[in-house]
Motif scaffolding. Structure first.
Motif, PDB file in Angstrom:
ATOM      1  N   THR A  56      -5.748 -22.373  -4.393  1.00 11.97           N
ATOM      2  CA  THR A  56      -5.451 -22.878  -5.733  1.00 11.97           C
ATOM      3  C   THR A  56      -3.990 -23.279  -5.903  1.00 11.97           C
ATOM      4  OG1 THR A  56      -5.130 -20.632  -6.542  1.00 11.97           O
ATOM      5  CG2 THR A  56      -7.294 -21.609  -6.878  1.00 11.97           C
ATOM      6  N   CYS A  57      -3.095 -22.682  -5.124  1.00 11.47           N
ATOM      7  CA  CYS A  57      -1.662 -22.938  -5.319  1.00 11.47           C
ATOM      8  C   CYS A  57      -1.013 -23.719  -4.182  1.00 11.47           C
ATOM      9  CB  CYS A  57      -0.920 -21.619  -5.516  1.00 11.47           C
ATOM     10  SG  CYS A  57      -1.451 -20.740  -6.988  1.00 11.47           S
ATOM     11  N   GLY A  58      -1.676 -23.806  -3.028  1.00 14.96           N
ATOM     12  CA  GLY A  58      -1.148 -24.615  -1.938  1.00 14.96           C
ATOM     13  C   GLY A  58       0.271 -24.242  -1.553  1.00 14.96           C
ATOM     14  N   ALA A  59       1.131 -25.241  -1.487  1.00 12.81           N
ATOM     15  CA  ALA A  59       2.513 -25.037  -1.051  1.00 12.81           C
ATOM     16  C   ALA A  59       3.327 -24.196  -2.026  1.00 12.81           C
ATOM     17  CB  ALA A  59       3.197 -26.389  -0.842  1.00 12.81           C
ATOM     18  N   ARG A  60       2.850 -24.026  -3.253  1.00 14.32           N
ATOM     19  CA  ARG A  60       3.593 -23.231  -4.234  1.00 14.32           C
ATOM     20  C   ARG A  60       3.284 -21.743  -4.135  1.00 14.32           C
ATOM     21  NH1 ARG A  60       2.991 -28.178  -7.026  1.00 14.32           N
ATOM     22  NH2 ARG A  60       4.973 -28.908  -7.890  1.00 14.32           N
ATOM     23  N   ALA A  61       2.456 -21.343  -3.178  1.00 13.57           N
ATOM     24  CA  ALA A  61       2.137 -19.925  -2.985  1.00 13.57           C
ATOM     25  C   ALA A  61       3.158 -19.266  -2.061  1.00 13.57           C
ATOM     26  CB  ALA A  61       0.744 -19.773  -2.384  1.00 13.57           C
ATOM     27  N   LEU A  62       3.661 -18.113  -2.493  1.00 10.58           N
ATOM     28  CA  LEU A  62       4.535 -17.288  -1.655  1.00 10.58           C
ATOM     29  C   LEU A  62       3.929 -15.893  -1.589  1.00 10.58           C
ATOM     30  CD1 LEU A  62       7.122 -16.579  -0.074  1.00 10.58           C
ATOM     31  CD2 LEU A  62       8.248 -16.150  -2.272  1.00 10.58           C
ATOM     32  N   ALA A  63       3.539 -15.469  -0.390  1.00 13.00           N
ATOM     33  CA  ALA A  63       3.014 -14.125  -0.171  1.00 13.00           C
ATOM     34  C   ALA A  63       4.117 -13.254   0.403  1.00 13.00           C
ATOM     35  CB  ALA A  63       1.831 -14.169   0.789  1.00 13.00           C
ATOM     36  N   VAL A  64       4.289 -12.060  -0.162  1.00 11.69           N
ATOM     37  CA  VAL A  64       5.296 -11.112   0.326  1.00 11.69           C
ATOM     38  C   VAL A  64       4.571  -9.820   0.677  1.00 11.69           C
ATOM     39  CG1 VAL A  64       7.449  -9.908  -0.176  1.00 11.69           C
ATOM     40  CG2 VAL A  64       7.025 -12.177  -1.191  1.00 11.69           C
ATOM     41  N   VAL A  65       4.546  -9.494   1.969  1.00  9.97           N
ATOM     42  CA  VAL A  65       3.821  -8.320   2.456  1.00  9.97           C
ATOM     43  C   VAL A  65       4.810  -7.172   2.612  1.00  9.97           C
ATOM     44  CG1 VAL A  65       2.288  -7.393   4.217  1.00  9.97           C
ATOM     45  CG2 VAL A  65       2.214  -9.842   3.665  1.00  9.97           C
ATOM     46  N   LEU A  66       4.576  -6.128   1.818  1.00  7.10           N
ATOM     47  CA  LEU A  66       5.463  -4.973   1.794  1.00  7.10           C
ATOM     48  C   LEU A  66       4.810  -3.790   2.504  1.00  7.10           C
ATOM     49  CD1 LEU A  66       6.587  -5.345  -1.928  1.00  7.10           C
ATOM     50  CD2 LEU A  66       7.885  -6.028   0.103  1.00  7.10           C
ATOM     51  N   THR A  67       5.528  -2.688   2.519  1.00  9.86           N
ATOM     52  CA  THR A  67       5.097  -1.470   3.199  1.00  9.86           C
ATOM     53  C   THR A  67       3.647  -1.103   2.912  1.00  9.86           C
ATOM     54  OG1 THR A  67       5.578   0.900   3.416  1.00  9.86           O
ATOM     55  CG2 THR A  67       6.014  -0.074   1.289  1.00  9.86           C
ATOM     56  N   GLY A  68       2.988  -0.553   3.904  1.00 13.96           N
ATOM     57  CA  GLY A  68       1.614  -0.098   3.716  1.00 13.96           C
ATOM     58  C   GLY A  68       0.917   0.174   5.032  1.00 13.96           C
ATOM     59  N   ARG A  69      -0.063   1.033   4.972  1.00 15.38           N
ATOM     60  CA  ARG A  69      -0.886   1.308   6.153  1.00 15.38           C
ATOM     61  C   ARG A  69      -1.987   0.254   6.272  1.00 15.38           C
ATOM     62  NH1 ARG A  69      -0.937   6.655   3.709  1.00 15.38           N
ATOM     63  NH2 ARG A  69       0.619   7.988   4.693  1.00 15.38           N
ATOM     64  N   GLY A  70      -2.530   0.109   7.464  1.00 18.73           N
ATOM     65  CA  GLY A  70      -3.652  -0.791   7.668  1.00 18.73           C
ATOM     66  C   GLY A  70      -3.228  -2.225   7.901  1.00 18.73           C
ATOM     67  N   THR A  71      -4.197  -3.136   7.781  1.00 20.12           N
ATOM     68  CA  THR A  71      -3.945  -4.546   8.089  1.00 20.12           C
ATOM     69  C   THR A  71      -4.295  -5.480   6.929  1.00 20.12           C
ATOM     70  OG1 THR A  71      -6.159  -4.810   9.036  1.00 20.12           O
ATOM     71  CG2 THR A  71      -4.380  -4.162  10.555  1.00 20.12           C
ATOM     72  N   ASP A  72      -4.537  -4.938   5.732  1.00 21.11           N
ATOM     73  CA  ASP A  72      -4.844  -5.792   4.582  1.00 21.11           C
ATOM     74  C   ASP A  72      -3.719  -6.806   4.402  1.00 21.11           C
ATOM     75  OD1 ASP A  72      -6.301  -6.695   2.395  1.00 21.11           O
ATOM     76  OD2 ASP A  72      -5.352  -5.288   1.008  1.00 21.11           O
ATOM     77  N   ALA A  73      -4.062  -8.030   4.116  1.00 21.80           N
ATOM     78  CA  ALA A  73      -3.175  -9.199   3.952  1.00 21.80           C
ATOM     79  C   ALA A  73      -3.123 -10.048   5.206  1.00 21.80           C
ATOM     80  CB  ALA A  73      -1.759  -8.845   3.516  1.00 21.80           C
ATOM     81  N   SER A 113       0.861  -1.170   0.000  1.00 17.68           N
ATOM     82  CA  SER A 113       0.000   0.000   0.000  1.00 17.68           C
ATOM     83  C   SER A 113       0.903   1.228   0.000  1.00 17.68           C
ATOM     84  CB  SER A 113      -0.954  -0.045   1.209  1.00 17.68           C
ATOM     85  OG  SER A 113      -1.859   1.039   1.151  1.00 17.68           O
ATOM     86  N   ALA A 114       0.751   2.119   0.969  1.00 10.97           N
ATOM     87  CA  ALA A 114       1.531   3.360   0.990  1.00 10.97           C
ATOM     88  C   ALA A 114       3.030   3.063   0.980  1.00 10.97           C
ATOM     89  CB  ALA A 114       1.171   4.174   2.233  1.00 10.97           C
ATOM     90  N   GLY A 115       3.746   3.738   0.077  1.00 14.19           N
ATOM     91  CA  GLY A 115       5.179   3.507  -0.080  1.00 14.19           C
ATOM     92  C   GLY A 115       5.500   2.334  -0.978  1.00 14.19           C
ATOM     93  N   GLY A 116       4.477   1.750  -1.590  1.00 14.31           N
ATOM     94  CA  GLY A 116       4.672   0.516  -2.328  1.00 14.31           C
ATOM     95  C   GLY A 116       5.436   0.623  -3.625  1.00 14.31           C
ATOM     96  N   LEU A 117       5.366   1.750  -4.314  1.00 14.55           N
ATOM     97  CA  LEU A 117       6.051   1.843  -5.605  1.00 14.55           C
ATOM     98  C   LEU A 117       7.543   1.608  -5.462  1.00 14.55           C
ATOM     99  CD1 LEU A 117       6.136   2.360  -8.621  1.00 14.55           C
ATOM    100  CD2 LEU A 117       6.204   4.817  -8.126  1.00 14.55           C
ATOM    101  N   ASP A 118       8.166   2.277  -4.507  1.00 14.24           N
ATOM    102  CA  ASP A 118       9.606   2.087  -4.298  1.00 14.24           C
ATOM    103  C   ASP A 118       9.903   0.659  -3.856  1.00 14.24           C
ATOM    104  OD1 ASP A 118      12.413   3.053  -3.961  1.00 14.24           O
ATOM    105  OD2 ASP A 118      11.996   2.571  -1.862  1.00 14.24           O
ATOM    106  N   ALA A 119       9.094   0.129  -2.942  1.00 10.49           N
ATOM    107  CA  ALA A 119       9.328  -1.226  -2.454  1.00 10.49           C
ATOM    108  C   ALA A 119       9.185  -2.248  -3.576  1.00 10.49           C
ATOM    109  CB  ALA A 119       8.359  -1.539  -1.317  1.00 10.49           C
ATOM    110  N   LEU A 120       8.129  -2.133  -4.353  1.00  6.25           N
ATOM    111  CA  LEU A 120       7.933  -3.064  -5.469  1.00  6.25           C
ATOM    112  C   LEU A 120       9.072  -2.978  -6.472  1.00  6.25           C
ATOM    113  CD1 LEU A 120       4.126  -2.443  -5.976  1.00  6.25           C
ATOM    114  CD2 LEU A 120       5.153  -4.621  -5.270  1.00  6.25           C
ATOM    115  N   SER A 121       9.526  -1.760  -6.749  1.00  6.66           N
ATOM    116  CA  SER A 121      10.635  -1.573  -7.696  1.00  6.66           C
ATOM    117  C   SER A 121      11.894  -2.272  -7.197  1.00  6.66           C
ATOM    118  CB  SER A 121      10.912  -0.082  -7.892  1.00  6.66           C
ATOM    119  OG  SER A 121       9.792   0.573  -8.451  1.00  6.66           O
ATOM    120  N   GLN A 122      12.162  -2.150  -5.908  1.00  7.36           N
ATOM    121  CA  GLN A 122      13.380  -2.755  -5.354  1.00  7.36           C
ATOM    122  C   GLN A 122      13.292  -4.278  -5.280  1.00  7.36           C
ATOM    123  OE1 GLN A 122      15.648  -0.949  -2.195  1.00  7.36           O
ATOM    124  NE2 GLN A 122      14.291   0.830  -2.193  1.00  7.36           N
ATOM    125  N   VAL A 123      12.090  -4.799  -5.098  1.00  7.17           N
ATOM    126  CA  VAL A 123      11.933  -6.253  -5.071  1.00  7.17           C
ATOM    127  C   VAL A 123      11.997  -6.834  -6.478  1.00  7.17           C
ATOM    128  CG1 VAL A 123      10.327  -8.126  -4.554  1.00  7.17           C
ATOM    129  CG2 VAL A 123      10.646  -6.273  -2.904  1.00  7.17           C
TER     130      VAL A 123
END
Length: 196
Positions: free
Chosen positions: A121-138, A17-27
């Protein structure tokens, strides 16, 4: 519980969320063009404004980057960005479903909806990466990912522009690794490499 996945390759969901553009770019920047995983990007966006997120990220990674389309297919080595004013669901074997968000929250696009459907749908092959942001979404979505055998990484507080989302994820006790931003790309490569 470990879900049986119809997919033969990992799927990485980057949520921010907030600040995500820079974080996504770096990842995304250090990820190789032959990454053996599909990548989904869900960045909270103002649905009333035209987003340039897909075009910006395409200039910052060797991977092809496109906007997710309803009915589109997940393929390894490509990045799909959830469009503004839509929620993304992983509906069946490597397929995308898009829903209109409506005028009211939840956060748009919803990380929780994306991650919950990715989990089943993806089970063990799912990888979630939670980056910068306000709130509790995810926070709910990562519970589903882990419940179905997947893995969760989160950005650390020191490198987060806003620690709400990663902090909420870490607070569940389900995050496999808490990482500074500069280390997340390599961690993704190492993780997905186990499936190739």
């Amino acid at each position: 519980m470990t879900a049986v996945s119809p997919l033969r390759f990992p799927v990485v969901a980057l949520v921010a969320s907030a600040g995500g553009l820079d974080a996504l770019s770096q990842v995304l920047g250090p990820l190789p063009a032959d990454l053996p995983a599909a990548v989904l990007v869900a960045q909270h966006l103002d649905p009333s404004r035209t987003s340039q997120l897909t075009a910006i990220l395409a200039r910052r990674t060797a991977l092809p980057v496109g906007e997710a389309a309803d009915g589109g297919e997940l393929v390894p080595g490509a990045v799909l960005v959830v469009p503004a004013a839509r929620h993304l669901l992983v509906t069946s074997a490597a397929r995308i479903g898009l829903l209109d968000t409506g005028a009211l929250p939840p956060a748009r696009p919803s990380a929780d909806l994306l991650l919950a459907t990715l989990a089943v749908t993806c089970g063990a092959r799912a990888l979630a990466v939670v980056l910068t942001g306000r709130g509790t979404d995810a926070q709910i979505g990562i519970r589903a990912v882990v419940h179905c055998g997947g893995t969760v990484f989160a950005q650390d507080e020191g490198t987060s522009a806003h620690f709400g989302m990663p902090g909420a994820a870490i607070g569940t006790g389900l995050v496999r690794a808490v990482l500074p931003l500069a280390e997340i790309g390599k961690a993704i490569v190492d993780h997905v490499g186990r499936y190739s």
